[in-house]
Design an enzyme around this catalytic site. Structure first.
Site, PDB file in Angstrom:
ATOM      1  N   LYS A  42      16.437  -8.277   1.423  1.00  0.00           N
ATOM      2  CA  LYS A  42      16.127  -7.070   2.196  1.00  0.00           C
ATOM      3  C   LYS A  42      14.631  -6.969   2.458  1.00  0.00           C
ATOM      4  O   LYS A  42      13.835  -7.648   1.803  1.00  0.00           O
ATOM      5  CB  LYS A  42      16.629  -5.858   1.419  1.00  0.00           C
ATOM      6  N   ARG A 141      21.523   7.022  -7.664  1.00  0.00           N
ATOM      7  CA  ARG A 141      20.958   6.773  -6.349  1.00  0.00           C
ATOM      8  C   ARG A 141      22.155   6.585  -5.426  1.00  0.00           C
ATOM      9  O   ARG A 141      22.854   7.536  -5.132  1.00  0.00           O
ATOM     10  CB  ARG A 141      20.042   5.535  -6.420  1.00  0.00           C
ATOM     11  N   TYR A 264     -17.443   1.583   5.162  1.00  0.00           N
ATOM     12  CA  TYR A 264     -17.128   2.972   5.521  1.00  0.00           C
ATOM     13  C   TYR A 264     -17.410   3.918   4.360  1.00  0.00           C
ATOM     14  O   TYR A 264     -17.131   3.589   3.199  1.00  0.00           O
ATOM     15  CB  TYR A 264     -15.647   3.092   5.884  1.00  0.00           C
ATOM     16  N   MET A 312      -9.548  -2.020   7.985  1.00  0.00           N
ATOM     17  CA  MET A 312      -8.307  -2.503   8.593  1.00  0.00           C
ATOM     18  C   MET A 312      -8.221  -4.031   8.637  1.00  0.00           C
ATOM     19  O   MET A 312      -7.197  -4.617   8.300  1.00  0.00           O
ATOM     20  CB  MET A 312      -8.172  -1.938  10.007  1.00  0.00           C
TER      21      MET A 312
HETATM   22  C1  LIG Z   1      16.869  -4.728  -4.440  1.00  0.00           C
HETATM   23  C2  LIG Z   1      18.109  -4.778  -5.216  1.00  0.00           C
HETATM   24  C3  LIG Z   1      18.342  -5.843  -6.099  1.00  0.00           C
HETATM   25  C4  LIG Z   1      17.288  -6.883  -6.429  1.00  0.00           C
HETATM   26  O1  LIG Z   1      16.405  -6.363  -7.381  1.00  0.00           O
HETATM   27  P1  LIG Z   1      15.214  -7.225  -8.029  1.00  0.00           P
HETATM   28  O2  LIG Z   1      14.645  -6.303  -9.045  1.00  0.00           O
HETATM   29  O3  LIG Z   1      14.254  -7.504  -6.928  1.00  0.00           O
HETATM   30  O4  LIG Z   1      15.789  -8.449  -8.593  1.00  0.00           O
HETATM   31  C5  LIG Z   1      19.598  -5.916  -6.677  1.00  0.00           C
HETATM   32  N1  LIG Z   1      20.552  -4.976  -6.454  1.00  0.00           N
HETATM   33  C6  LIG Z   1      20.325  -3.916  -5.642  1.00  0.00           C
HETATM   34  C7  LIG Z   1      21.399  -2.911  -5.443  1.00  0.00           C
HETATM   35  C8  LIG Z   1      19.096  -3.768  -5.014  1.00  0.00           C
HETATM   36  O5  LIG Z   1      18.870  -2.707  -4.232  1.00  0.00           O
END
Ligand SMILES: *Cc1c(COP(=O)(O)O)cnc(C)c1O
Length: 410
Positions: A42, A141, A264, A312
């Site tokens: 992701k 969650r 800055y 930046m």
């Molecule tokens: C992002 C995520 C993972 C991976 O987690 P890591 O700590 O990066 O290994 C696994 N399961 C779910 C549901 C996640 O959202």
């Protein structure tokens, strides 16, 4: 320093070591034995580039991927081809229906509401994508609550309409093996799963894989560990290699006098005569403004403190005490095996440091990937062990780096 001696670009580079990515994949595989690996790619593979990362993982044998949204899944589908499973963690939504079906993405079902919605969608098409069922066990969650899940598990018609391939949950405190919530979540997960004996299970993220066999079930879902980030509070136990290095070119070297200010807001005043390197990378590239006057990079393996406010496109570092060769066009290193130190220095985490990486970075994945149609042979993994050494020495007590348990990636 009278002339720019070598060819160089003003553009910063993100170097992604795919050999080490594969090493990390194999290390997880070795740890979890027969459990499958569903790679979490992701957020553009945590900022590293989902297309290249997923193709490399595919080459290493990975056939299960997790993304957050349907849009990410659609992009991923083009990289990993038709015979990989792609699960969408945030679930199905009405507006994503077309994308999910079109790219054959498998939604993770997080609630009764999502279950009913997807059952309806599934009923209206031929060969609807299968699903994974996410139950909440303490994270609060996403995921079915305990009561909701009981209701769902009893509703065989709804269950069958969704074709669940996995029942999964997510650990809240896996990095800390001593945390009591781990065992609580584990038993809650088993209790829920007992209502459906036939479905394979998945609980562990990267950190969860270190909690041992009982947490690994039939699939683990690593993200950060693949990308060379430490996942637990005991980094010395982790078998990973550095994957990400951010390289910033030195655009200019200037000598300033005691009392001069930098950048800055003139937020830094030179306490002595100093030599400053002006680097071609800024917050647009993922160097947080919060690391102004706080963070460090490395030049020739020596810590060089960030001085003045990160802007930046530019960051300035103090190179007064570096005695090795310094020149315009030289390269200063961020991240590398100091990812966690850089993160903790400014009160964030390695995950965020990675996902902040900017779009402007030139991305260098090493030698071009061969077009993969089959898993790579074992020998490929063997040869990956002799990759380039890490970029920085451990420690940096001098520069103020925390030692992170004295641990250092290879
Ligand atoms: C992002 C995520 C993972 C991976 O987690 P890591 O700590 O990066 O290994 C696994 N399961 C779910 C549901 C996640 O959202």
């Amino acid at each position: 320093m009278s002339h720019p001696p070598i060819s160089y670009s003003t553009r910063p580079t993100l170097r992604v070591n795919l050999d080490n990515l594969r090493y990390n994949y194999e290390a997880i595989k070795a740890r979890v034995g027969t459990a499958k690996i569903g790679a979490c790619v992701k957020a553009d593979a945590y900022g590293l580039g989902a297309a290249q990362i997923s193709r490399a993982l595919y080459g290493a044998g990975c056939r299960i991927f997790f993304v957050a949204t349907a849009g990410e899944g659609k992009i991923l589908r083009d990289s990993v081809g038709p015979n990989s499973a792609i699960y969408v963690l945030n679930g199905p939504s009405p507006r994503d229906k077309g994308v999910l079906l079109g790219a054959k993405l498998k939604p993770v079902i997080n609630s009764l509401e999502q279950a009913r919605f997807w059952a309806q969608v599934s009923g209206s098409v031929n060969e609807p994508p299968y699903t994974a069922i996410h139950i909440d066990t303490g994270m609060n969650r996403l995921g079915f609550s305990e009561e909701e899940f009981k209701e769902f598990a009893r509703d065989k018609k709804l269950w069958n309409a969704l074709n669940p391939e996995w029942v999964m949950s997510h650990l809240a405190c896996a990095p800390d093996s001593e945390h009591p919530l781990n065992a609580k979540q584990l038993s809650k997960f088993k209790r829920a799963a007992a209502q459906l004996p036939m479905t394979p299970l998945s609980l562990a993220n990267t950190a969860g894989t270190y909690l041992g066999k009982p947490y690994q079930f039939q699939m683990v879902r690593p993200g950060i560990g693949l990308y060379g980030g430490y996942a637990t509070t005991k980094p010395e136990q982790e078998d990973i290699k550095t994957v990400v290095t951010l390289l910033a070119p030195i655009l200019q070297i200037r000598n300033i006098n005691k009392g001069d200010t930098l950048g800055y807001n003139a937020s830094y005043t030179a306490p002595r005569d100093m030599q400053i390197a002006v680097l071609g990378a800024g917050y647009a590239d993922g160097i947080p403004v919060l690391s102004s006057n706080k963070g460090y990079a490395t030049l020739h393996d020596e810590a060089v403190p960030i001085v003045g406010r990160v802007s930046m496109d530019i960051t300035m570092v103090d190179i007064t005490d570096v005695h090795m060769h310094k020149e315009v066009g030289g390269v200063v290193v961020f991240r590398g095996d100091q990812l966690e130190n850089e993160a903790s220095e400014i009160g964030t985490i390695n995950y965020e440091m990675l996902t902040r990486l900017g779009q402007r970075l030139r991305r260098d994945y090493g030698k071009p990937e061969k077009k993969e149609t089959a898993p790579k042979p074992k020998s490929n993994y063997q040869s990956s062990k002799s990759t380039r050494p890490s970029t920085a020495k451990t420690g940096f007590q001098k520069g103020g780096y925390k030692k992170n348990g004295g641990q250092k990636r290879r």
